[in-house]
Scaffold this motif. Structure first.
Motif, short mmCIF file in Angstrom:
data_model
loop_
_atom_site.label_atom_id
_atom_site.label_comp_id
_atom_site.label_asym_id
_atom_site.label_seq_id
_atom_site.Cartn_x
_atom_site.Cartn_y
_atom_site.Cartn_z
N UNK A 494 46.25 -53.23 -16.86
CA UNK A 494 47.64 -52.62 -16.34
C UNK A 494 47.12 -50.88 -15.86
N UNK A 495 46.78 -50.43 -16.84
CA UNK A 495 46.31 -48.82 -16.70
C UNK A 495 45.44 -48.67 -15.60
N UNK A 496 44.25 -49.36 -15.63
CA UNK A 496 43.21 -49.37 -14.40
C UNK A 496 44.06 -49.88 -13.23
N UNK A 497 44.96 -50.93 -13.10
CA UNK A 497 45.74 -51.22 -11.94
C UNK A 497 46.56 -50.03 -11.27
N UNK A 498 47.11 -49.36 -12.16
CA UNK A 498 47.91 -48.35 -11.58
C UNK A 498 47.09 -47.08 -11.00
N UNK A 499 45.86 -46.80 -11.92
CA UNK A 499 44.78 -45.90 -11.29
C UNK A 499 44.21 -46.33 -9.84
N UNK A 500 44.04 -47.55 -9.82
CA UNK A 500 43.33 -48.08 -8.61
C UNK A 500 44.41 -48.02 -7.23
N UNK A 501 45.72 -48.03 -7.78
CA UNK A 501 46.89 -47.97 -6.72
C UNK A 501 46.77 -46.61 -6.30
N UNK A 502 47.07 -45.72 -7.20
CA UNK A 502 47.10 -44.36 -7.02
C UNK A 502 45.86 -43.57 -6.30
N UNK A 503 45.04 -43.60 -7.00
CA UNK A 503 43.58 -43.06 -6.58
C UNK A 503 42.93 -43.53 -5.50
N UNK A 504 42.82 -44.70 -5.65
CA UNK A 504 41.97 -45.60 -4.47
C UNK A 504 42.89 -46.40 -3.56
N UNK A 505 44.14 -46.15 -3.61
CA UNK A 505 45.06 -46.71 -2.77
C UNK A 505 44.95 -48.64 -2.40
N UNK A 506 44.67 -49.11 -3.41
CA UNK A 506 44.49 -50.37 -3.59
C UNK A 506 45.62 -51.08 -3.79
N UNK A 507 45.67 -52.39 -3.28
CA UNK A 507 46.75 -53.45 -3.44
C UNK A 507 46.30 -54.18 -4.82
N UNK A 508 46.90 -54.37 -5.95
CA UNK A 508 46.33 -55.02 -6.89
C UNK A 508 47.45 -55.98 -7.58
N UNK A 509 47.04 -57.05 -8.00
CA UNK A 509 47.88 -58.19 -8.61
C UNK A 509 47.54 -58.27 -9.81
N UNK A 510 48.58 -58.33 -10.72
CA UNK A 510 48.30 -58.34 -12.04
C UNK A 510 49.11 -59.89 -12.53
N UNK A 511 48.25 -60.74 -12.84
CA UNK A 511 48.65 -62.14 -13.23
C UNK A 511 48.69 -62.39 -14.50
N UNK A 512 49.94 -62.33 -15.05
CA UNK A 512 50.13 -62.34 -16.53
C UNK A 512 50.41 -63.69 -17.08
N UNK A 513 49.81 -64.35 -18.07
CA UNK A 513 50.03 -65.59 -18.60
C UNK A 513 51.25 -65.62 -19.38
N UNK A 514 52.29 -66.47 -18.83
CA UNK A 514 53.46 -66.32 -19.47
C UNK A 514 53.49 -67.04 -21.06
N UNK A 515 52.48 -67.83 -21.31
CA UNK A 515 52.45 -68.67 -22.47
C UNK A 515 52.07 -67.52 -23.64
N UNK A 516 51.36 -66.46 -23.05
CA UNK A 516 50.70 -65.48 -24.12
C UNK A 516 51.64 -64.47 -24.29
N UNK A 517 52.71 -64.20 -23.53
CA UNK A 517 53.56 -62.96 -23.68
C UNK A 517 54.02 -62.59 -24.99
#
Length: 688
Positions: A494-517
């Protein structure tokens, strides 16, 4: 200019020098709308709005719109907006982000951009456009009926009805026909005149003065009162839908003749003569001179360089980098081991504190804290303007994020369940991920999309709450997809995804396994072995970085998400039986470093890819192919995947999916068959 461009595009196409001839003929009245706006007002334009772009270019010094548009027609690499990737109307200098075949898919992000203007005011200023801007978007009467258009109209009205600032002018250019299907007379007006949250205005698009009058009033309302306006511009379509469309096949000759008599150029010529601006001969001479000028410039444009290599075409798939906008972390890290949902919540709170431009949006994420509690207490901490409870419409949620990203914000959006994405996935495929590509990196819409998904969850069930269909996400060029298997990795991703969006302007999907929440235990109840300490604010897992557990050489299991958890359970049994194995956690499901995967398994006797997604179109196909391409023998490679099935409700919810038992059984068979372990050395379990 607009009319001659339409005419000459068809001549160039006949010569093989132009490739997209959908034109603006009959819609040229939108030039008057451009005249009512500022050139800094962002405009998301219909493909019939060349006259709007040409008129706006007159408001900004140094523009060469005729040359620019002809380069676009010729698909030249020097086209200043798309770099030759598509014939689009767009300009960075004119605040016109490019749209391609706009069948209403641009309306949700226009709504989001308008909402973002008000949001920036609450955040203390900033963004790409002046704070008092008005967003304009235009579309046709046929597109008005598309569910995406209706969703965007509903979302804009829904927000405005509750008092949210929405400085938006939505222009419906109504020519009465969608390719060959007529629009019912009065349908658009009847649908919009009394729509809650909207001001309805109409104008005669054949009459520049009437259009200018209505457009000025629309802009006044939107700019002064921050409320959405629906501007209904009646016009006519000339020359058919596009170059290949022969309208005489479905329109009677008398209808075509009547439409040609309503040509806005003829009406405008009449206005000029009546008001004493130009006489008949001057108008004819101007028309002739412009035709010659277009033809002359076109001959130069078609000789300019074209895209020739795959590398040139793909150069703008990944947006350009920009300086980071992160603040140092001043707080303390709670290192108490916890499950994934808790650590994600802590990470999101930290990120919201460190990135003042970060905004969260989604259904039920605020007061409720999300369906699974991942966003609990964040709205109370950061306010409802930064943790936004949206309406129930995934298209509008994604469109909101795209629009916010257009305007310098970094949105984190939540889609409640993976299955809910499928009715809105074109907002990712057709809009978010294509913007950098079609603007040659000049426009971006960075964002992080959190999606709760995959199978194995208890409680809710059935194919809408257990969904293991991820092929559509992996098939979008430029889109990044991460999938954590444990709480510590969830923080790092998650912290890398936000960095990628902020600094590299990327579109990132974080697919979170519900069963492991909320899963705490690994092997037995109460063992707490699937709780992890928060790795802290600087912990990030870069794209392609693999995780690994164990170093055995009998068998390598390559997997992700729930597959890692199940493989760890299977490994406890297998190692007790003398099988030495390792588990490789992919973490990233796109942009996979296949060389790194090969290196991580090359010294193992057998490789088993455990893929919780469906056998057809699954990640395992890519992994096996990449290992074979790198020289690994096929007899060492194996797959264990989910069946090609939807997931049912109840006790049968996991029978189509890989299980710890199935992984252990397959692993034993592989190592025995390969001779890595003698079957006699295995413990005498029924599985063995």
């Amino acid at each position: 200019m607009s009319r001659h461009l339409d005419l000459h595009a068809r001549r160039l196409q006949a010569r093989g020098e132009a490739f997209y001839t959908i034109g603006s003929a009959g819609h040229e009245g939108n030039a008057a709308i451009a005249g009512a706006l500022r050139p800094t007002d962002p405009a998301f334009l219909h493909y019939r709005d060349a006259a709007f772009l040409l008129q706006r270019s007159r408001q900004v010094p140094g523009q060469t719109p005729l040359w620019d548009l002809l380069l676009s027609f010729a698909a030249s690499a020097e086209d200043p907006i798309s770099g030759g990737r598509h014939k689009v109307l767009g300009s960075k200098a004119l605040a016109v982000p490019p749209q391609t075949s706009t069948i209403a898919s641009h309306l949700p992000k226009a709504m989001g951009a308008a909402y973002g203007l008000g949001l920036w005011r609450r955040l203390g200023g900033g963004g790409e456009w002046p704070a008092d801007s008005v967003v304009v978007c235009s579309f046709g009467d046929a597109s008005f009926n598309h569910s995406t258009a209706q969703g965007a109209l509903n979302a804009a009205g829904w927000a405005a009805y509750q008092g949210s600032p929405m400085p938006l002018v939505m222009v419906c250019e109504d020519n009465g026909i969608g390719i060959s299907t007529p629009t019912p007379e009065g349908w658009v007006e009847a649908s919009m005149r009394a729509r809650p949250g909207f001001h309805y205005l109409s104008c005669d698009g054949l009459d520049l003065l009437d259009t200018w009058r209505a457009a000025r009033e629309a802009v006044r309302i939107a700019r002064r009162h921050k409320q959405p306006v629906f501007l209904h511009m009646r016009c006519v379509r000339l020359f058919g839908h596009a170059g290949s469309d022969a309208q005489q096949a479905y329109l009677a000759p008398q209808r075509i003749k009547a439409d040609e008599a309503r040509d806005p150029l003829l009406v405008s010529a009449g206005l000029l003569r009546r008001h004493g601006v130009l006489d008949r001969d001057a108008i004819a001479e101007l028309y002739r001179e412009l035709g010659e000028r277009v033809a002359h410039v076109a001959e130069q444009a078609i000789r300019r360089p074209k895209l020739e290599t795959a590398a040139q075409v793909m150069a703008s798939l990944v947006p350009p980098a920009r300086p980071p906008r992160i603040r140092p972390w001043q707080g303390e890290v709670d290192a108490t081991p916890a499950p994934m949902a808790k650590l994600l919540n802590q990470a999101l709170a930290r990120l919201m504190d460190r990135y003042p431009q970060l905004v969260m949006a989604g259904e039920d994420i605020g007061r409720k804290g999300g369906v699974y509690g991942v966003t609990q207490r964040l709205q109370a901490q950061f306010g409802p303007h930064r943790v936004i409870d949206t309406l129930l419409d995934e298209q509008s949620i994604l469109g909101l994020g795209i629009g916010l990203g257009h305007n310098g914000l970094v949105p984190i959006l939540e889609i409640q369940f993976l299955a809910y994405l499928h009715n809105a996935e074109d907002q990712l495929r057709g809009e978010a991920a294509t913007l950098s590509f079609f603007s040659n990196g000049q426009y971006t819409n960075p964002m992080v999309v959190r999606i709760a998904g995959l199978g194995y969850q208890k409680g809710f069930g059935g194919h809408f709450h257990n969904d293991n269909a991820i092929a559509v996400l992996r098939d979008i060029p430029g889109l990044l997809v991460a999938c954590p298997s444990n709480a510590a990795d969830a923080v790092g991703l998650m912290q890398e995804a936000v960095r990628l969006a902020d600094e590299e302007q990327r579109v990132v999907v974080m697919l979170e396994p519900i069963a492991l929440y909320h899963n705490r235990d690994l092997l037995e109840e109460g063992d707490q072995r699937w709780c992890f300490a928060d790795p802290g604010p600087e912990h990030r897992l870069p794209v392609g970085e693999l995780g690994q557990w164990g170093a055995g050489r009998d068998l390598a299991i390559v997997t992700y998400g729930n597959g890692v958890y199940l493989s760890r359970q299977a490994a406890a049994r297998l190692e007790a039986e003398g099988i030495a194995l390792r588990i490789v956690d992919l973490r990233w499901l796109t942009a996979i470093d296949h060389d790194a995967v090969y290196r991580s398994v090359a010294d193992c006797g057998q490789v088993l890819v455990v893929d919780e997604c469906r056998r057809s179109g699954s990640l395992s196909e890519e992994l096996i192919t990449a290992l074979v391409e790198r020289g690994m023998a096929g007899h060492r490679l194996h797959r264990l995947t989910a069946e090609d099935s939807f997931i049912p409700l109840g006790r049968a919810a996991t029978v189509t999916l890989p299980s710890a038992d199935a992984i252990a059984l397959r692993a034993r068979a592989l190592v025995v068959e390969a001779g890595s372990v003698d079957q006699k050395t295995l413990t005498g379990s029924p599985q063995a």
